[in-house]
Design a protein around this motif. Structure first.
Motif, PDB file in Angstrom:
ATOM      1  N   GLU A   1      11.670  12.767 -51.401  1.00 18.37           N
ATOM      2  CA  GLU A   1      11.254  13.583 -50.266  1.00 18.37           C
ATOM      3  C   GLU A   1      10.309  14.705 -50.692  1.00 18.37           C
ATOM      4  O   GLU A   1       9.475  15.164 -49.906  1.00 18.37           O
ATOM      5  N   ARG A   2      10.441  15.145 -51.934  1.00 24.91           N
ATOM      6  CA  ARG A   2       9.553  16.190 -52.460  1.00 24.91           C
ATOM      7  C   ARG A   2       8.324  15.591 -53.136  1.00 24.91           C
ATOM      8  O   ARG A   2       7.717  16.214 -53.995  1.00 24.91           O
ATOM      9  N   ASP A   3       7.970  14.352 -52.744  1.00 19.98           N
ATOM     10  CA  ASP A   3       6.751  13.686 -53.193  1.00 19.98           C
ATOM     11  C   ASP A   3       6.731  13.417 -54.692  1.00 19.98           C
ATOM     12  O   ASP A   3       5.653  13.367 -55.313  1.00 19.98           O
ATOM     13  N   ALA A   4       7.895  13.255 -55.335  1.00 24.11           N
ATOM     14  CA  ALA A   4       7.939  12.839 -56.735  1.00 24.11           C
ATOM     15  C   ALA A   4       7.746  11.329 -56.808  1.00 24.11           C
ATOM     16  O   ALA A   4       8.379  10.579 -56.057  1.00 24.11           O
ATOM     17  N   THR A   5       6.895  10.865 -57.700  1.00 21.17           N
ATOM     18  CA  THR A   5       6.643   9.432 -57.830  1.00 21.17           C
ATOM     19  C   THR A   5       7.814   8.748 -58.524  1.00 21.17           C
ATOM     20  O   THR A   5       8.617   9.376 -59.231  1.00 21.17           O
ATOM     21  N   THR A   6       7.910   7.435 -58.319  1.00 18.99           N
ATOM     22  CA  THR A   6       8.988   6.680 -58.955  1.00 18.99           C
ATOM     23  C   THR A   6       8.867   6.697 -60.482  1.00 18.99           C
ATOM     24  O   THR A   6       9.876   6.728 -61.185  1.00 18.99           O
ATOM     25  N   ASP A   7       7.632   6.693 -61.001  1.00 17.88           N
ATOM     26  CA  ASP A   7       7.456   6.760 -62.460  1.00 17.88           C
ATOM     27  C   ASP A   7       7.940   8.110 -63.002  1.00 17.88           C
ATOM     28  O   ASP A   7       8.567   8.167 -64.077  1.00 17.88           O
ATOM     29  N   ALA A   8       7.659   9.192 -62.279  1.00 19.57           N
ATOM     30  CA  ALA A   8       8.104  10.510 -62.741  1.00 19.57           C
ATOM     31  C   ALA A   8       9.629  10.597 -62.726  1.00 19.57           C
ATOM     32  O   ALA A   8      10.247  11.147 -63.657  1.00 19.57           O
ATOM     33  N   ILE A   9      10.252  10.055 -61.675  1.00 22.37           N
ATOM     34  CA  ILE A   9      11.719  10.075 -61.609  1.00 22.37           C
ATOM     35  C   ILE A   9      12.314   9.231 -62.724  1.00 22.37           C
ATOM     36  O   ILE A   9      13.287   9.618 -63.382  1.00 22.37           O
ATOM     37  N   ARG A  10      11.729   8.065 -62.986  1.00 21.21           N
ATOM     38  CA  ARG A  10      12.246   7.169 -64.032  1.00 21.21           C
ATOM     39  C   ARG A  10      12.121   7.821 -65.404  1.00 21.21           C
ATOM     40  O   ARG A  10      13.035   7.725 -66.237  1.00 21.21           O
ATOM     41  N   ARG A  11      10.995   8.489 -65.678  1.00 18.88           N
ATOM     42  CA  ARG A  11      10.842   9.157 -66.981  1.00 18.88           C
ATOM     43  C   ARG A  11      11.855  10.283 -67.139  1.00 18.88           C
ATOM     44  O   ARG A  11      12.413  10.488 -68.222  1.00 18.88           O
ATOM     45  N   ALA A  12      12.099  11.043 -66.075  1.00 16.43           N
ATOM     46  CA  ALA A  12      13.057  12.145 -66.155  1.00 16.43           C
ATOM     47  C   ALA A  12      14.479  11.649 -66.408  1.00 16.43           C
ATOM     48  O   ALA A  12      15.272  12.329 -67.072  1.00 16.43           O
ATOM     49  N   LEU A  13      14.818  10.470 -65.897  1.00 15.77           N
ATOM     50  CA  LEU A  13      16.181   9.964 -66.031  1.00 15.77           C
ATOM     51  C   LEU A  13      16.417   9.149 -67.296  1.00 15.77           C
ATOM     52  O   LEU A  13      17.571   8.981 -67.720  1.00 15.77           O
ATOM     53  N   THR A  14      15.383   8.618 -67.912  1.00 18.00           N
ATOM     54  CA  THR A  14      15.565   7.738 -69.079  1.00 18.00           C
ATOM     55  C   THR A  14      15.081   8.357 -70.383  1.00 18.00           C
ATOM     56  O   THR A  14      15.278   7.747 -71.440  1.00 18.00           O
ATOM     57  N   ALA A  15      14.472   9.539 -70.362  1.00 22.25           N
ATOM     58  CA  ALA A  15      13.912  10.121 -71.592  1.00 22.25           C
ATOM     59  C   ALA A  15      15.027  10.764 -72.421  1.00 22.25           C
ATOM     60  O   ALA A  15      15.922  11.430 -71.889  1.00 22.25           O
ATOM     61  N   ASP A  16      14.962  10.565 -73.754  1.00 19.79           N
ATOM     62  CA  ASP A  16      15.852  11.234 -74.730  1.00 19.79           C
ATOM     63  C   ASP A  16      17.326  11.059 -74.362  1.00 19.79           C
ATOM     64  O   ASP A  16      18.075  12.026 -74.218  1.00 19.79           O
ATOM     65  N   LEU A  17      17.766   9.835 -74.236  1.00 22.44           N
ATOM     66  CA  LEU A  17      19.175   9.581 -73.919  1.00 22.44           C
ATOM     67  C   LEU A  17      20.042   9.813 -75.159  1.00 22.44           C
ATOM     68  O   LEU A  17      19.647   9.477 -76.282  1.00 22.44           O
ATOM     69  N   PRO A  18      21.225  10.403 -75.024  1.00 20.83           N
ATOM     70  CA  PRO A  18      22.104  10.614 -76.182  1.00 20.83           C
ATOM     71  C   PRO A  18      22.660   9.290 -76.690  1.00 20.83           C
ATOM     72  O   PRO A  18      22.821   8.333 -75.941  1.00 20.83           O
ATOM     73  N   LYS A  19      22.946   9.268 -77.993  1.00 15.39           N
ATOM     74  CA  LYS A  19      23.516   8.078 -78.646  1.00 15.39           C
ATOM     75  C   LYS A  19      24.856   8.450 -79.265  1.00 15.39           C
ATOM     76  O   LYS A  19      24.920   9.327 -80.131  1.00 15.39           O
TER      77      LYS A  19
ATOM     78  N   ARG B   1      27.380  10.391 -65.013  1.00 22.08           N
ATOM     79  CA  ARG B   1      27.433  11.852 -65.130  1.00 22.08           C
ATOM     80  C   ARG B   1      26.110  12.412 -65.634  1.00 22.08           C
ATOM     81  O   ARG B   1      25.637  13.457 -65.158  1.00 22.08           O
ATOM     82  N   LEU B   2      25.498  11.725 -66.599  1.00 19.87           N
ATOM     83  CA  LEU B   2      24.223  12.195 -67.121  1.00 19.87           C
ATOM     84  C   LEU B   2      23.146  12.169 -66.038  1.00 19.87           C
ATOM     85  O   LEU B   2      22.367  13.126 -65.893  1.00 19.87           O
ATOM     86  N   LEU B   3      23.068  11.079 -65.266  1.00 21.28           N
ATOM     87  CA  LEU B   3      22.059  10.993 -64.205  1.00 21.28           C
ATOM     88  C   LEU B   3      22.310  12.050 -63.127  1.00 21.28           C
ATOM     89  O   LEU B   3      21.365  12.639 -62.600  1.00 21.28           O
ATOM     90  N   ARG B   4      23.549  12.295 -62.804  1.00 25.35           N
ATOM     91  CA  ARG B   4      23.857  13.330 -61.816  1.00 25.35           C
ATOM     92  C   ARG B   4      23.383  14.695 -62.298  1.00 25.35           C
ATOM     93  O   ARG B   4      22.812  15.482 -61.538  1.00 25.35           O
ATOM     94  N   HIS B   5      23.629  14.974 -63.584  1.00 30.02           N
ATOM     95  CA  HIS B   5      23.201  16.273 -64.131  1.00 30.02           C
ATOM     96  C   HIS B   5      21.676  16.403 -64.111  1.00 30.02           C
ATOM     97  O   HIS B   5      21.139  17.452 -63.715  1.00 30.02           O
ATOM     98  N   ARG B   6      20.966  15.360 -64.512  1.00 30.85           N
ATOM     99  CA  ARG B   6      19.515  15.448 -64.551  1.00 30.85           C
ATOM    100  C   ARG B   6      18.913  15.514 -63.147  1.00 30.85           C
ATOM    101  O   ARG B   6      17.941  16.246 -62.923  1.00 30.85           O
ATOM    102  N   LEU B   7      19.458  14.774 -62.197  1.00 25.76           N
ATOM    103  CA  LEU B   7      18.953  14.846 -60.820  1.00 25.76           C
ATOM    104  C   LEU B   7      19.153  16.235 -60.233  1.00 25.76           C
ATOM    105  O   LEU B   7      18.349  16.693 -59.413  1.00 25.76           O
TER     106      LEU B   7
END
Length: 329
Positions: A244-262, A269-275
């Motif tokens: 709704e705030r005009d964020a592109t799907t690529d920008a959302i995907r990068r924000a949710l998948t970048a630097d995942l903990p191992k 829980r991680l996706l909820r925190h980042r969103l």
């Protein structure tokens, strides 16, 4: 070169009564008149205690009452380390020679009280006899009782006849006055409440479909982000708020998948925190990006009377010249 002989030792050996054994140790017994400690053979020839434990026991018996005999004090006195000395003290405790108890003193202090018994077997026999008899309980013996066994060590046997051993009861902890409990401040920071998941102003069917598809497609870009249907339904409003705030799907995907903990244990829980934490602000409008309008500037004029510069929209005289003309009129 002839072999040297110690004449004093030779005369001492000659004074030993009875036949001299061909090998082994020979005892030269010189009676002590002062500064000696009686040690029983049950300790000096103990079959289970280590040599370090026997030596520490003999040393503790030779000390006056009140001397510090903790691990730190013994380590500072002898070359053995803390590990060996601690193990030796535990051996003496296991065989009844040593007893260490924690007692509470006044003002909340705690101290270690050490009691050494030179004859543990005599203490047990004395306690058993006290149970069978009606005699009053014995009091705590504060001084060391130097009572030898029937066969004491030859190098430490005095000529005096020792008194009968007295049982040493277990020390009673010292009671202190009751005090109200002291509440220490907590060192942990208070837990911050979890921020709610962002929601769009209007969750339309189009936004719901796009957000659900983006969340289900995340496992193609990061195999750790495998979400259940329940987790997808829970996170759909957060992704819809980004869209709704005009964020592109690529920008959302990068924000949710970048630097995942191992390893990633809780992907939802991680996706909820980042969103929630990385939610971008709404895009500004065209009017918000327009350059601010500058206020009109009054131009400079030259005074016709004194030729000084002054600000005015019309040419003429400055303030001072106008005042002079008004006074003259």
């Amino acid at each position: 070169m002839d072999t040297q002989h110690d004449n004093a030792l030779t005369h001492a050996l000659a004074a030993i009564p009875g036949p001299v054994p061909p090998s082994g140790v020979l005892h030269v017994v010189i009676p002590h008149t002062s500064r000696f400690t009686v040690v029983g053979n049950h300790l000096a020839q103990h079959a289970e205690l280590s040599l370090v434990a026997i030596g520490i026991a003999v040393y503790i018996q030779s000390l006056p009452a009140g001397t510090e005999v903790g691990i730190k004090a013994l380590t500072a006195r002898f070359p053995e380390g803390e590990v060996k000395i601690a193990r030796a003290l535990r051996e003496l405790e296991a065989h009844g020679y040593l007893r260490r108890t924690r007692v509470r003193l006044t003002k909340g202090r705690v101290a270690t009280r050490t009691v050494f018994c030179n004859q543990p077997g005599a203490v047990l026999r004395g306690v058993a006899g006290a149970v069978r008899s009606t005699a009053p309980a014995p009091t705590l013996v504060r001084e060391h009782i130097h009572v030898p066994q029937p066969e004491p060590v030859a190098v430490a046997v005095p000529t005096a006849v020792p008194e009968e051993p007295r049982p040493v009861p277990e020390p009673v902890p010292v009671r202190e006055a009751a005090h109200p409990p002291v509440r220490l401040p907590s060192r942990t920071a208070p837990t911050q409440p979890r921020r709610p998941l962002p929601h769009p102003q209007a969750l339309t069917p189009e936004l719901r479909q796009a957000a659900s598809a983006l969340l289900a497609d995340l496992r193609r870009h990061a195999e750790e982000l495998v979400l259940s249907e329940e987790a997808v339904e829970e996170l759909v409003p957060g992704v819809a708020a980004w869209l709704e705030r005009d964020a592109t799907t690529d920008a959302i995907r990068r924000a949710l998948t970048a630097d995942l903990p191992k390893p990633l244990r809780h992907p939802a829980r991680l996706l909820r925190h980042r969103l929630t934490a990385l939610l971008p602000p709404p895009l500004p409008g065209v009017h918000d990006l327009a350059a601010p309008r500058r206020a009109p500037v009054t131009p400079f004029q030259t005074c016709d009377g004194c030729e000084r510069a002054f600000r005015s929209h019309d040419p003429g005289h400055c303030r001072d010249c106008r005042a002079q003309y008004w006074e003259a009129a």
